[in-house]
Design a protein around this motif. Sequence first.
Motif, mmCIF file in Angstrom:
data_model
loop_
_atom_site.group_PDB
_atom_site.id
_atom_site.type_symbol
_atom_site.label_atom_id
_atom_site.label_comp_id
_atom_site.label_asym_id
_atom_site.label_seq_id
_atom_site.Cartn_x
_atom_site.Cartn_y
_atom_site.Cartn_z
ATOM 1 N N ALA A 25 0.854 -1.199 0.000
ATOM 2 C CA ALA A 25 0.000 0.000 0.000
ATOM 3 C C ALA A 25 0.885 1.244 0.000
ATOM 4 O O ALA A 25 2.119 1.140 -0.064
ATOM 5 N N CYS A 26 0.270 2.405 0.093
ATOM 6 C CA CYS A 26 1.004 3.680 0.142
ATOM 7 C C CYS A 26 0.510 4.512 1.321
ATOM 8 O O CYS A 26 -0.673 4.432 1.683
ATOM 9 N N GLY A 27 1.381 5.347 1.853
ATOM 10 C CA GLY A 27 1.009 6.354 2.847
ATOM 11 C C GLY A 27 0.317 5.760 4.058
ATOM 12 O O GLY A 27 0.772 4.782 4.660
ATOM 13 N N THR A 28 -0.815 6.359 4.398
ATOM 14 C CA THR A 28 -1.570 5.903 5.572
ATOM 15 C C THR A 28 -1.976 4.440 5.446
ATOM 16 O O THR A 28 -1.946 3.688 6.430
ATOM 17 N N ALA A 29 -2.356 4.036 4.252
ATOM 18 C CA ALA A 29 -2.770 2.646 4.051
ATOM 19 C C ALA A 29 -1.588 1.705 4.324
ATOM 20 O O ALA A 29 -1.751 0.614 4.889
ATOM 21 N N ILE B 181 -3.977 -2.589 0.255
ATOM 22 C CA ILE B 181 -4.857 -1.724 1.056
ATOM 23 C C ILE B 181 -4.950 -0.367 0.366
ATOM 24 O O ILE B 181 -3.914 0.226 0.041
ATOM 25 N N SER B 182 -6.156 0.108 0.146
ATOM 26 C CA SER B 182 -6.308 1.414 -0.500
ATOM 27 C C SER B 182 -7.686 1.997 -0.199
ATOM 28 O O SER B 182 -8.699 1.357 -0.474
ATOM 29 N N GLN B 183 -7.698 3.178 0.374
ATOM 30 C CA GLN B 183 -8.977 3.847 0.634
ATOM 31 C C GLN B 183 -9.690 4.083 -0.686
ATOM 32 O O GLN B 183 -10.827 3.666 -0.885
ATOM 33 N N SER B 184 -8.999 4.782 -1.598
ATOM 34 C CA SER B 184 -9.637 5.205 -2.853
ATOM 35 C C SER B 184 -9.824 4.043 -3.821
ATOM 36 O O SER B 184 -10.734 4.047 -4.639
ATOM 37 N N GLY B 185 -8.912 3.075 -3.742
ATOM 38 C CA GLY B 185 -8.927 1.994 -4.726
ATOM 39 C C GLY B 185 -8.430 2.445 -6.085
ATOM 40 O O GLY B 185 -8.552 1.715 -7.077
ATOM 41 N N GLU B 186 -7.858 3.645 -6.143
ATOM 42 C CA GLU B 186 -7.392 4.164 -7.436
ATOM 43 C C GLU B 186 -5.907 4.517 -7.409
ATOM 44 O O GLU B 186 -5.394 5.029 -8.401
ATOM 45 N N THR B 187 -5.217 4.285 -6.307
ATOM 46 C CA THR B 187 -3.808 4.678 -6.216
ATOM 47 C C THR B 187 -2.995 3.879 -7.235
ATOM 48 O O THR B 187 -2.964 2.644 -7.190
ATOM 49 N N LEU B 188 -2.357 4.612 -8.133
ATOM 50 C CA LEU B 188 -1.738 3.943 -9.281
ATOM 51 C C LEU B 188 -0.641 2.964 -8.865
ATOM 52 O O LEU B 188 -0.545 1.862 -9.404
ATOM 53 N N ALA C 125 -11.653 14.564 3.497
ATOM 54 C CA ALA C 125 -10.422 15.272 3.890
ATOM 55 C C ALA C 125 -9.239 14.548 3.261
ATOM 56 O O ALA C 125 -9.221 13.316 3.200
ATOM 57 N N VAL C 126 -8.266 15.319 2.827
ATOM 58 C CA VAL C 126 -7.095 14.690 2.202
ATOM 59 C C VAL C 126 -6.374 13.804 3.213
ATOM 60 O O VAL C 126 -5.923 12.701 2.889
ATOM 61 N N ALA C 127 -6.275 14.266 4.461
ATOM 62 C CA ALA C 127 -5.608 13.448 5.488
ATOM 63 C C ALA C 127 -6.551 12.325 5.919
ATOM 64 O O ALA C 127 -7.642 12.562 6.422
ATOM 65 N N SER C 128 -6.092 11.125 5.731
ATOM 66 C CA SER C 128 -6.939 9.957 6.001
ATOM 67 C C SER C 128 -7.021 9.681 7.506
ATOM 68 O O SER C 128 -6.014 9.711 8.211
ATOM 69 N N THR C 129 -8.220 9.430 7.995
ATOM 70 C CA THR C 129 -8.389 9.103 9.424
ATOM 71 C C THR C 129 -9.274 7.851 9.567
ATOM 72 O O THR C 129 -8.806 6.791 9.951
ATOM 73 N N LEU D 196 2.868 11.197 10.268
ATOM 74 C CA LEU D 196 2.437 11.604 8.917
ATOM 75 C C LEU D 196 1.279 12.604 9.016
ATOM 76 O O LEU D 196 1.244 13.614 8.316
ATOM 77 N N LYS D 197 0.325 12.325 9.928
ATOM 78 C CA LYS D 197 -0.831 13.232 10.065
ATOM 79 C C LYS D 197 -0.331 14.634 10.378
ATOM 80 O O LYS D 197 -0.773 15.607 9.783
ATOM 81 N N LEU D 198 0.597 14.709 11.341
ATOM 82 C CA LEU D 198 1.071 16.029 11.774
ATOM 83 C C LEU D 198 1.778 16.754 10.637
ATOM 84 O O LEU D 198 1.504 17.914 10.353
ATOM 85 N N LYS D 199 2.686 16.049 9.953
ATOM 86 C CA LYS D 199 3.466 16.762 8.931
ATOM 87 C C LYS D 199 2.595 17.166 7.746
ATOM 88 O O LYS D 199 2.720 18.250 7.218
ATOM 89 N N GLU D 200 1.650 16.317 7.351
ATOM 90 C CA GLU D 200 0.911 16.641 6.121
ATOM 91 C C GLU D 200 -0.073 17.783 6.299
ATOM 92 O O GLU D 200 -0.343 18.511 5.353
ATOM 93 N N ILE D 201 -0.597 17.982 7.519
ATOM 94 C CA ILE D 201 -1.567 19.082 7.630
ATOM 95 C C ILE D 201 -1.024 20.305 8.369
ATOM 96 O O ILE D 201 -1.559 21.390 8.210
HETATM 97 C C1 F6R Z 1 -2.423 10.472 4.128
HETATM 98 C C2 F6R Z 1 -3.097 9.829 3.027
HETATM 99 C C3 F6R Z 1 -2.265 9.169 1.996
HETATM 100 C C4 F6R Z 1 -2.987 7.923 1.440
HETATM 101 C C5 F6R Z 1 -2.190 7.341 0.263
HETATM 102 C C6 F6R Z 1 -2.838 6.078 -0.282
HETATM 103 O O1 F6R Z 1 -3.329 11.005 5.053
HETATM 104 O O2 F6R Z 1 -4.295 9.852 2.915
HETATM 105 O O3 F6R Z 1 -1.008 8.841 2.481
HETATM 106 O O4 F6R Z 1 -3.130 7.001 2.451
HETATM 107 O O5 F6R Z 1 -2.083 8.278 -0.751
HETATM 108 O O6 F6R Z 1 -4.134 6.330 -0.706
HETATM 109 P P1 F6R Z 1 -5.184 5.164 -0.910
HETATM 110 O O7 F6R Z 1 -5.478 4.613 0.439
HETATM 111 O O8 F6R Z 1 -6.364 5.830 -1.536
HETATM 112 O O9 F6R Z 1 -4.538 4.146 -1.791
#
Ligand code: F6R
Length: 609
Positions: free
Chosen positions: A300-304, A347-354, A398-402, A485-490
């Motif tokens: 996955a990437c980032g928060t995921a 793992i991906s919230q959006s399901g679109e992360t390339l 919100a851009v920052a994932s929670t 990550l939450k702190l730095k990104e926002i």
């Molecule tokens: C941080 C954040 C990003 C996403 C990352 C993966 O708050 O939202 O780090 O977690 O870009 O995105 P998804 O989960 O959509 O694949």
Amino acid sequence: MCGIVGYVGDDNACEIIIEGLKRLEYRGYDSSGVALFEEGRIKIYKSKGRIANLEAKIANENFNSTIGIGHTRWATHGAPSDVNAHPHGNMDESIAVVHNGIIENYVELKDSLVKDHGIIFQSETDTEVIAHLISVCYKDNLLDAVYKAVEQMRGAYAIGVISSNEPDRIIAVRKDAPLIVGLGEGCNFIASDIPAILKHVRKIYLIENNETVVLTKNDVKIYNSERKEVKHEVFNVTWDADAAEKDGYEHFMLKEIHEQPKGIFDTLNRRLSSDGTISLDGISLTKEDLQNINKVYIVACGTAYHAGLVGKYAIEKLAKVPVEVDIASEFRYRDPFVDDKTLFIAISQSGETLDTLAALREAKRKGARILSVVNVLGSSVARESDDVFYTWAGPEIAVASTKAYTTQLVCMYLIGLYMGITTGKLEQAYYDQIIKELKAIPEKLKTVLKHEDKIKELAQQHYKMEQVFFIGRGPDAGVCYEGSLKLKEISYINSFAIAAGELKHGTIALIEQDTLVVALATQDRLFEKMLSNIQEVKARGAYVIGLAKCGNTEMEKQANKVIYIPDCMDEVTPLLSVVPLQMFAYYVAKLRGCDIDKPKNLAKSVTVE
Ligand code: F6R
């Protein structure tokens, strides 16, 4: 990244498109624009900055157009500016294009367009190449020209095209970037995501890779790469546009932090029956499949990815199978050891992360079984997986994932529990205990949220800090990465997370008088070790905020301030401990006057490499 919207019908296209773009601003917000067919020609309006700037620019125009395309941008090629904003036109502006993605061979295409066709480029974007390419391919049929242009393009793209030569239609193409079609009565839409058009339509076509769509106001035709017409099932959207409203909260992020008890409850509820058994409804992993698995990869990437770090602890402990966690952009180029005995969890919230999508394809190619943990129904990751374990967080704006993070954690526990109990590696009593603990989390989380004022106070004391360190051990270390990550990104504060035991191997050199250290010590068996780490940083002048389970009052003697979470088993603490860190980041960012829901340089859906 980037959001596109297109409309063809009888109503005011400009209003509908701008309203749709506002719903897509989470995909990028450094500039925006619209192209409309108006008074016999294409008119393009664009502006650097938020959509409000574009609205101000066109406030005095009186549009009658009933067809158009629009775009909100996250810059890849060329800085955010009026000229680099989309839509882009060909030389005589008879064609306009919006694009989400990257054209990888744009330099080569641009050179040939300049040399062979005398094209003069206006912008630094890769997208402008598409408009000119379609133009030089155009004879007397826009669809022919789009097909010919697309044949020459490499990369990822969802594009929308209009032309003054065929002003009744929008042509759209999808390759590795999201694209949907909305089906109305006497009107049709294209968009990057459902919320953009949900106010107008509920019937959707999810466009597949390498498909081209021709939309007129009364008709939608979809063609595959061989230009054969294909039929799609209509996808009916059942959720409400209201779910994407702020509901009285000042920011989406705060609303989403508060929605976590519900998100966790819903995610559990979808899978757990009253006797505590986990049902994999719709997931075809059998006992034999699970017994065949000798390794799990979580990618996955980032928060995921951070959810994956905690997932490793959960799955290894519960399913007793080795788990490797990788960053998707690294995994895909690393020639990883994956075979038909590997369970690959994306793992991906959006399901679109390339990057995640590309890693998934790589694992699939090597024979792995693909299980994805996704929040958006029908998204690309969901569609390309063998099985999908949905998170029920609801739309995350919100851009920052929670809330996506905490529901992803729930899925990690449920997957671990299911694998462990099905393969007979997990004792029933231990399984029952963890299930009981998970069921109690939504109520315990409400208690954590009640202590918001305490977190606000801490934010007030520290919001001017220059740097902060997050330290923890075991699953706490995974949560530290997320808190940091939450702190730095926002808030744009330089924050750093590290496994506490690793501090003394270098990073402790950065600790000086009054450096803020947030120390997570929720793991009973590691508690004393953490106290030693706290001593080490305090000895160098650090100011320590400790985070511990209720009852561990020893922490008060060691740390300058303590945040308590309700008592629970060590295994499930991440579901509670991350929430004060999210709130801390939120209030620090608020006090620093930051744009919390749309932090600089970021976008919600990262559909470029
Ligand atoms: C941080 C954040 C990003 C996403 C990352 C993966 O708050 O939202 O780090 O977690 O870009 O995105 P998804 O989960 O959509 O694949």
